[in-house]
Design an enzyme around this catalytic site. Sequence first.
Site, short mmCIF file in Angstrom:
data_model
loop_
_atom_site.label_atom_id
_atom_site.label_comp_id
_atom_site.label_asym_id
_atom_site.label_seq_id
_atom_site.Cartn_x
_atom_site.Cartn_y
_atom_site.Cartn_z
CD1 TRP A 95 -10.33 -35.89 8.98
CD2 TRP A 95 -10.88 -35.84 11.15
NE1 TRP A 95 -10.23 -34.59 9.42
CE2 TRP A 95 -10.55 -34.54 10.74
CE3 TRP A 95 -11.25 -36.06 12.48
CZ2 TRP A 95 -10.58 -33.45 11.61
CZ3 TRP A 95 -11.29 -34.99 13.35
CH2 TRP A 95 -10.97 -33.69 12.90
CG ASP A 108 -16.63 -37.94 13.82
OD1 ASP A 108 -17.42 -36.98 13.88
OD2 ASP A 108 -15.42 -37.79 13.58
CE LYS A 141 -16.29 -30.49 8.01
NZ LYS A 141 -14.92 -30.55 7.57
C1 LMR Z 1 -11.16 -32.29 6.60
O1 LMR Z 1 -11.10 -33.49 6.83
O2 LMR Z 1 -10.58 -31.76 5.64
C2 LMR Z 1 -11.99 -31.41 7.49
O3 LMR Z 1 -12.65 -32.19 8.43
C3 LMR Z 1 -11.23 -30.29 8.08
C4 LMR Z 1 -10.25 -30.70 9.14
O4 LMR Z 1 -10.28 -30.09 10.21
O5 LMR Z 1 -9.45 -31.61 8.92
#
Ligand code: LMR
Length: 398
Positions: A130, A211, A246
Amino acid sequence: MFQSLSALPADPILGLMATYRADTNPKKIDLGIGVYKDESGHTPVMTAIKKAEDILLNSQTTKTYVGPTGAAEYNDAVGLLILGQSLYNSLGKRRVTVQAPGGCGGLRLAAELIKKANSDATVWVSSPTWANHIPLLGSAGLKIAEYPYYDYATHSVRFEEMLACLSQVPVGDVVLLHGCCHNPCGADLSQEQWQQIRDVALKQGFTVFIDLAYQGLGDGLDEDVYGLRLMAEALPELIVVTSCSKNFGLYRERTGALTMICETPEAASIATTQIAAAARAMYSMPPDHGAVLVQMILNNASLRHEWNKELTEMRNRINSLRAQFVKKLQSIGVEQDFSFIEREKGMFSFLGVNVDQVQSLVKDYSIYLVNSSRINVAGINDDNIDYLATSLAAVLKK
Ligand code: LMR
């Protein structure tokens, strides 16, 4: 003093949200930020949340402070949701859950605790991971390294390489795994792969950190925590960060938690004092509203039933969109194989196109996605799927 500051680029995900909002093209499509969208492209407040808010409005009698670790009822309800009753019971006081300001707040709390426990620790994250993992954990002063994860050519997990890398991670380091619905690639570990990672973690002695931001949006509430429960059962220690953004649609309410499993109840109690002090130093205490709603829903049979039903509909919609999109691309004669999108889980998949092609989708077609080519599948609907598929086909041909 502030003259010395230099401007930073916009956040790659949040910046995209702002550009999308400013675009006046009626055909624009938002496949950027990870929020659930219904068939009309709207991110609704879940019905169970609305009902809980109604009850809360009439029953709340005080807004006095709660405390740095948040509400005990919420913490227990979240612990139970992720662990299930039998593990929750057997772990007893070895497990502690602390309310946090969203998943991000939970990650930051975990980072503070890791830093306190071992300032030399390296946190191993998946390649890719992420977009906010590295800035968030890195800004707490932790060292970051990557383990191989996604194979862009085969659209699957590079499991042998991942395992070989993890087999070298020493005790004292931390390995961050995505509990389900991998963000950004959507390629999850199989049950056998989770078992192999558990065995390596036991052998090496590193600390596993999960996570879990999408429980219920992959295969189901229990199915999505298979790996987490496997680890919680076998390992002496475990860190879990959960988000209600979410699966409860509570994005802006910043509702999350940090769960720690420690070797002994005494160690868990000591860790709690450290987490409370870290929370107090950073933000004093987490926001209450979202957490109280989650607690009400999880502890009320009828609200919980309603929430579960809606979450199931969301999950089924995402899974059917995956299948529809693959079929649509085939039906308009796109030669590339996109069938992997149907096998992947949760909100995200990579389209597997290059940055120039992504930029063409954004600039020439007002189709918004992250430069990595990550799409939020939930942004697709009956009204935009044709435009999306034909635009992608045109960009692929260029
Ligand atoms: C995403 O990956 O788009 C979401 O988890 C929102 C974010 O805060 O990045």
